[in-house]
Every structure is written in structure tokens, then in C-alpha cells.
Design an enzyme around this catalytic site. Structure first.
Site, PDB file in Angstrom:
ATOM      1  N   GLY A  91      28.286  54.950  50.845  1.00  0.00           N
ATOM      2  CA  GLY A  91      28.402  56.360  50.464  1.00  0.00           C
ATOM      3  C   GLY A  91      27.827  57.286  51.522  1.00  0.00           C
ATOM      4  NE  ARG A  94      24.857  58.809  59.166  1.00  0.00           N
ATOM      5  CZ  ARG A  94      25.140  58.354  60.347  1.00  0.00           C
ATOM      6  NH1 ARG A  94      24.575  58.889  61.382  1.00  0.00           N
ATOM      7  NH2 ARG A  94      25.984  57.380  60.515  1.00  0.00           N
ATOM      8  CE  LYS A 114      28.217  60.621  61.347  1.00  0.00           C
ATOM      9  NZ  LYS A 114      29.243  59.987  62.180  1.00  0.00           N
ATOM     10  CG  ASP A 126      16.067  60.280  58.524  1.00  0.00           C
ATOM     11  OD1 ASP A 126      17.300  60.054  58.528  1.00  0.00           O
ATOM     12  OD2 ASP A 126      15.403  60.423  59.579  1.00  0.00           O
ATOM     13  NE  ARG A 177      33.115  62.886  60.048  1.00  0.00           N
ATOM     14  CZ  ARG A 177      32.651  61.635  59.948  1.00  0.00           C
ATOM     15  NH1 ARG A 177      32.416  60.909  61.029  1.00  0.00           N
ATOM     16  NH2 ARG A 177      32.391  61.113  58.776  1.00  0.00           N
ATOM     17  NE  ARG A 184      34.013  57.552  54.539  1.00  0.00           N
ATOM     18  CZ  ARG A 184      33.344  57.804  55.650  1.00  0.00           C
ATOM     19  NH1 ARG A 184      33.159  56.858  56.530  1.00  0.00           N
ATOM     20  NH2 ARG A 184      32.849  58.997  55.881  1.00  0.00           N
ATOM     21  CG  ASP A 253      31.482  51.658  56.275  1.00  0.00           C
ATOM     22  OD1 ASP A 253      31.659  50.482  56.651  1.00  0.00           O
ATOM     23  OD2 ASP A 253      30.601  52.380  56.758  1.00  0.00           O
ATOM     24  CG  ASP A 263      31.823  57.308  60.369  1.00  0.00           C
ATOM     25  OD1 ASP A 263      31.635  58.543  60.421  1.00  0.00           O
ATOM     26  OD2 ASP A 263      31.558  56.634  59.361  1.00  0.00           O
TER      27      ASP A 263
HETATM   28  P1  AMP Z   1      27.824  54.754  59.677  1.00  0.00           P
HETATM   29  O1  AMP Z   1      26.926  54.161  60.688  1.00  0.00           O
HETATM   30  O2  AMP Z   1      28.076  56.219  59.893  1.00  0.00           O
HETATM   31  O3  AMP Z   1      29.105  54.037  59.476  1.00  0.00           O
HETATM   32  O4  AMP Z   1      27.017  54.673  58.310  1.00  0.00           O
HETATM   33  C1  AMP Z   1      26.896  53.522  57.501  1.00  0.00           C
HETATM   34  C2  AMP Z   1      26.145  53.864  56.238  1.00  0.00           C
HETATM   35  O5  AMP Z   1      24.777  54.129  56.517  1.00  0.00           O
HETATM   36  C3  AMP Z   1      26.661  55.096  55.512  1.00  0.00           C
HETATM   37  O6  AMP Z   1      26.541  54.887  54.133  1.00  0.00           O
HETATM   38  C4  AMP Z   1      25.711  56.179  55.973  1.00  0.00           C
HETATM   39  O7  AMP Z   1      25.650  57.245  55.077  1.00  0.00           O
HETATM   40  C5  AMP Z   1      24.393  55.415  56.041  1.00  0.00           C
HETATM   41  N1  AMP Z   1      23.433  56.028  56.960  1.00  0.00           N
HETATM   42  C6  AMP Z   1      23.470  55.979  58.309  1.00  0.00           C
HETATM   43  N2  AMP Z   1      22.435  56.664  58.841  1.00  0.00           N
HETATM   44  C7  AMP Z   1      21.710  57.163  57.810  1.00  0.00           C
HETATM   45  C8  AMP Z   1      20.539  57.960  57.706  1.00  0.00           C
HETATM   46  N3  AMP Z   1      19.874  58.394  58.779  1.00  0.00           N
HETATM   47  N4  AMP Z   1      20.094  58.264  56.467  1.00  0.00           N
HETATM   48  C9  AMP Z   1      20.746  57.841  55.380  1.00  0.00           C
HETATM   49  N5  AMP Z   1      21.866  57.100  55.412  1.00  0.00           N
HETATM   50  C10 AMP Z   1      22.352  56.755  56.612  1.00  0.00           C
HETATM   51 MG    MG Z   2      30.433  55.241  58.614  1.00  0.00          MG
END
Ligand code: AMP
Ligand code: MG
Length: 493
Positions: A91, A94, A114, A126, A177, A184, A253, A263
Site C-alpha cells: 500500500g 509514503r 510521494k 517514516d 507524480r 498495479r 506492485d 516507481d
Molecule cells: P517502492 O520501493 O516504492 O516500490 O515501495 C515498496 C513499499 O514500501 C510500498 O508499500 C511503499 O509505500 C513502502 N515504503 C517505501 N519507503 C517507505 C517509507 N519511507 N515509509 C513508509 N513506507 C515506505
Molecule cells: Mg512501489
């Protein structure tokens, strides 16, 4: 005094049509939002008030601190296979979808922040983003767009005034973005994994209405929709490969049903051609290596297929499997047709031949053996079309090694009978001279981290015109110097 008109003419179909598929949420308060980059051309395309968005009012919106009139900020639910392992709940941890607008071409576009703070999906993270990765997504995504690759876009980057700790203190930042949608493969997996078939159906109908409305009334619309998604992925990955792009995190995802690249994390472009190239520090196993991307896309599409089975034939799952496998199994042939088309364009060829696949692959073999720069090889082949083969040959460790292939290609060009100048001009329109070279991206990002945004703006300008070679920009056209060997990218969000 009359109130200012709304900045966005939002029409929020996701919020309206899909309750239960998201959590309504708000951005964190940023102490000092400051606009760093703004994409005027995209803003105009979206029909937005560009000059007003570039004031402090825009900065507060793009930081997530102020919700603009008409927005319905929300965090979307999704699941995903990450490096092959299934996480039933990822989900937007961030990110916030603030709303949708209809652009000046009549297309519906998501506007998403984002890095705007934690949400119920943050899983201990965070919810924040830091400047480097935000600018990286901005620069590489916009470069991809200029190269003609379907992609999400970057509208704005702001710093928040916050210090975020990653591997040391970093400036906090938020990326705005823009996407055809944020649906997805993982969005379907979220509900399918919970056995919520009616919700999967609702989601599929929403996706069809949004991306393939001509299929809405078809009785076998789920199969036909799936076919479209397969076709879009095959075309997209062929585009990636044709420009030398490695996504780096092709998890389900991060696979958009729209067929846009989404992403940008530890992504990068190859220099010398090598299908085994991996840049990402978190992909030690090479699952998402350059040459594996078509296979991985097909793997992700298989995961999407599984989520649709119950919609296709709830009474006879074997039959549903047959129908959808028939579509999935077309991927390799769709992909190779798309890739051959890309190669034909890159090589200035107009006529298809029986042995094209082998002929194109033999160029790659020669490039790999000669450690030739992938991007420059195609660009310099354009010069060779008009008689100057020296710059091309100079790219190979042993220049003679390319001669046999070169003569065969020149013969084909002659056979086709197009004037050489015309062939070169056509090749120069598709073979970039400027791509986001790893060392140039790093240089621009590290200057930005010390507060100098000029290099990143310069780089964006150059990458926005990737096909027009300009004197004085030689340092942007070449591969990274030798010290850069072993270059690694980090997911660092
Ligand atoms: P991504 O690397 O963008 O594909 O993210 C994978 C998952 O990790 C997604 O559910 C993001 O929302 C979560 N995520 C990545 N970085 C953070 C962050 N700093 N804080 C909270 N969730 C994160
Ligand atoms: Mg992602």
C-alpha cells in the site's frame, strides 16, 4: 474579496467509485516547503495554472501540507510480490493520491504526492522521501518521456525543510507524480489474496472503464482486458530494452496496468552492452538484470492472471486457466515482435526479413564482446550509414570485430535503396545521443544535496532533447569514466 478559483479541476473517480480500496488520509505538515523543480510543460498539458502553482501556495500543496480545494487525498491499498516473495499488504506507505484531473487532451491523470508522510500502510517506515531519490525519479522519468517511453511524469519537487535520517542526515523532499493511473498488478493481488472476488471484479471494471473503455460491454471483457495489459507490457519492456533501461525493482506492485513505467528506484541505464548488468544494491541475485526484464514482466503478468481467474470462469477454473494462459503465453512472441520493430527503427531498416532476430542479436554479441557503449553504437551507426565508420569502430575494443556485421548491415541499407542521408536522419530521430549517464546523474544529485540545483536543471534540459547533438555537451554523451565501474544504485527512499 472573492475567493481564488480552485487550482485543480479535480474529478476523483478512485475516491468516489472504490470505497474500501483505500484509506482517506492527510499529508504531514512540512516545516518549510520550498519548490525546487517545476515542470511547466506538463503543468500546461494538465491545464493547470502554472504561474500560481509556482508560488508558495503551490509549494505547500506539493509538500502535502495544504490539501487543495476539491482534493480527496487517499492512500491506496495494494499487495505485491517483492523479489518473488508475496507481501499481502504493502500500500501507499509514503504516498497520497490527491486527486485526478482531465488533461488538455481529455485524458484522466492521477496526481500523487510521494514522500508526504506516514499512512496506515507505512509498516514502520517514516512515510518520508529524501531529496536524492526524488530528483532521481524526476530526472530519469522525464528523460524516459523524452525518449518516447511510456512513463509516469514528474510535475514538481519540493524540499520540506525537514532533516530525514537515512545513511546520515538528508534533506526531506516530496515528488509530485502524474500517472495514467496507479493501478498495479499488486492492487488486484491485494483483494484476490483475501478471496474478495467481488472487489476484484469492481477493480477490473474500474480499470477497464479507465484504460480500455471500448471493452466495457464485451462479454469476455476480463480476458480481453488482460490481453491489453499483456500487449502494453510487451511493448513497454521492448522500449526499455531498446534504450538500455534497467528498472531494478520489477516487483508486481511496481507494474502498472496502464503500461507506464512506474516507481523509479535503483534504476539506471547500461553503458557497455551486457544483459547481465545489475546496478541495484538490493538485487544481488540479478533477478531484475537488464536481459531478464522480459521474463520478469511475463512472471508478473502470470501473477495478474491468477487474480482474474475467478472472474473469467468461476464454475470451471481449469477452463479459466486455459483461456488466460493462452493470452499470457503470447507474451514472448509479442515481445520479440516489438523488440524487432524497435531494432529495425534503430538500425534504419524499413523491410522485415526472416533472419532479423538472429541478425539483430549478432550485433549485440559483437557489442558485448567488444565492450562497446550500447547507446553510442546505434548513434554512430547512423554516421556509418553516410560513410563515416571511424567513430563507430572506435567504440569497440578491437575495431575489426564489428566490420563483418557492419558490411552486412550496409548491404541491407543499400538493398533497401533509401538515400543514406535519409537513413541517418531517421536513425538520429530514434537513437539518443543523451541518456541519463550514471556519473552525470550522481554529480547532479550530489550538488543538489549541497544546495546547488543548477546541475540538475542543466541535466534535465539536456535530457529533454535527447536526439539533437549539440557542440559543447560531449561530457554528457559518453559513458562513465573507468572509476565508475561497479556502480551501484540504492533504493533509498
Ligand atoms: P517502492 O520501493 O516504492 O516500490 O515501495 C515498496 C513499499 O514500501 C510500498 O508499500 C511503499 O509505500 C513502502 N515504503 C517505501 N519507503 C517507505 C517509507 N519511507 N515509509 C513508509 N513506507 C515506505
Ligand atoms: Mg512501489
Amino acid at each position: 474579496m472573492t475567493a481564488a478559483p480552485p487550482l485543480f479541476a479535480f474529478d476523483n473517480s478512485y475516491a468516489r467509485d472504490l470505497p474500501g480500496f483505500y484509506v482517506a488520509w492527510e499529508g504531514a505538515k512540512a516545516p518549510e516547503p520550498k519548490l525546487i523543480l517545476f515542470n511547466d510543460a506538463l503543468s500546461d498539458e494538465l491545464g493547470l495554472d502554472t504561474s500560481r502553482l509556482k508560488t508558495s501556495e503551490g509549494a505547500a500543496i506539493f509538500a502535502g501540507t495544504e490539501a487543495p480545494d476539491g482534493s480527496s487525498p487517499l492512500a491506496q491499498a495494494y499487495a505485491g510480490h517483492q523479489f518473488g516473495g508475496f507481501s499481502p499488504q504493502l500500500g501507499d506507505g509514503r504516498a497520497l493520491l490527491i486527486g485526478e484531473v482531465i488533461d488538455t487532451n481529455g485524458r484522466r491523470r492521477d496526481i500523487q504526492l510521494k514522500g508526504s508522510g506516514p499512512t496506515p500502510f507505512s509498516r514502520g517506515g517514516d512515510g518520508k522521501a529524501v531529496l536524492g531519490p526524488v530528483l532521481r525519479e524526476f530526472v530519469i522519468g522525464e528523460a524516459m518521456n523524452a525518449l518516447g517511453v511510456p512513463t509516469t511524469r514528474a510535475l514538481a519537487a519540493v524540499t520540506t525543510g525537514e532533516t530525514i535520517y537515512r545513511d546520515g542526515p538528508k534533506p526531506g523532499a516530496v515528488l509530485t507524480r502524474v500517472a495514467a493511473s496507479h493501478l498495479r498488478v499488486g492492487t488486484f493481488q491485494f483483494f484476490a489474496a483475501r478471496g474478495e472476488t467481488e472487489r476484484v471484479r469492481q477493480l477490473a471494471d474500474y480499470a477497464i472503464a479507465r484504460h480500455d473503455p471500448d471493452l466495457l460491454d464485451a462479454s469476455d471483457r476480463y480476458v480481453l482486458f488482460y490481453r491489453r495489459v499483456v500487449e502494453r507490457q510487451a511493448a513497454l519492456i521492448a522500449r526499455w530494452i531498446s534504450v538500455g533501461f534497467i528498472h531494478g525493482v520489477m516487483n508486481t506492485d511496481n507494474t502498472a496496468l496502464s503500461g507506464e513505467t512506474i516507481d523509479y528506484g535503483p534504476c539506471a541505464f547500461i553503458d557497455a552492452y551486457d544483459p547481465g548488468t545489475v546496478f541495484s544494491s538490493i538485487d544481488a541475485g540479478g533477478r531484475y538484470a537488464f536481459g531478464r526484464q522480459p521474463n520478469m514482466a511475463q512472471w508478473n503478468l502470470a501473477r495478474l492472471a491468477e487474480t482474474l481467474l475467478a472472474l473469467i470462469d468461476p464454475d470451471d477454473l481449469d477452463k479459466a486457466v486455459d483461456r488466460i494462459s493462452g493470452e499470457l503465453n503470447r507474451f514472448p512472441e509479442l515481445y520479440s515482435a516489438a523488440w524487432q520493430g524497435e531494432m529495425r527503427r534503430k538500425l534504419g531498416l524499413e523491410k522485415e526479413r526472416e533472419d532479423d532476430q538472429a541478425f539483430f542479436e549478432s550485433l549485440l554479441t559483437v557489442m558485448q564482446a567488444g565492450a562497446a557503449d550500447y547507446t553510442l553504437t546505434f548513434r554512430r551507426l547512423g554516421d556509418a550509414a553516410t560513410g563515416d565508420a571511424a567513430p563507430l569502430r572506435a567504440l569497440f575494443k578491437t575495431p575489426e570485430a564489428v566490420d563483418t556485421w557492419l558490411s552486412a548491415w550496409q548491404e541491407r541499407i543499400r538493398d533497401e535503396g533509401r538515400p543514406p542521408q535519409e537513413v541517418k536522419a531517421a536513425m538520429d530521430r530514434v537513437n539518443p545521443i543523451y541518456i541519463p549517464r550514471n556519473h552525470k546523474v550522481e554529480e547532479a544529485l550530489s550538488a543538489a544535496e549541497s544546495g546547488n540545483f543548477d546541475p540538475v536543471r542543466t541535466l534535465l534540459g539536456i535530457l529533454g532533447e535527447p536526439f539533437a547533438e549539440q557542440p559543447g555537451l560531449e561530457e554528457y554523451a559518453g559513458p562513465a569514466p573507468a572509476e565508475f565501474a561497479g556502480y551501484q544504485t540504492f533504493c533509498g527512499t
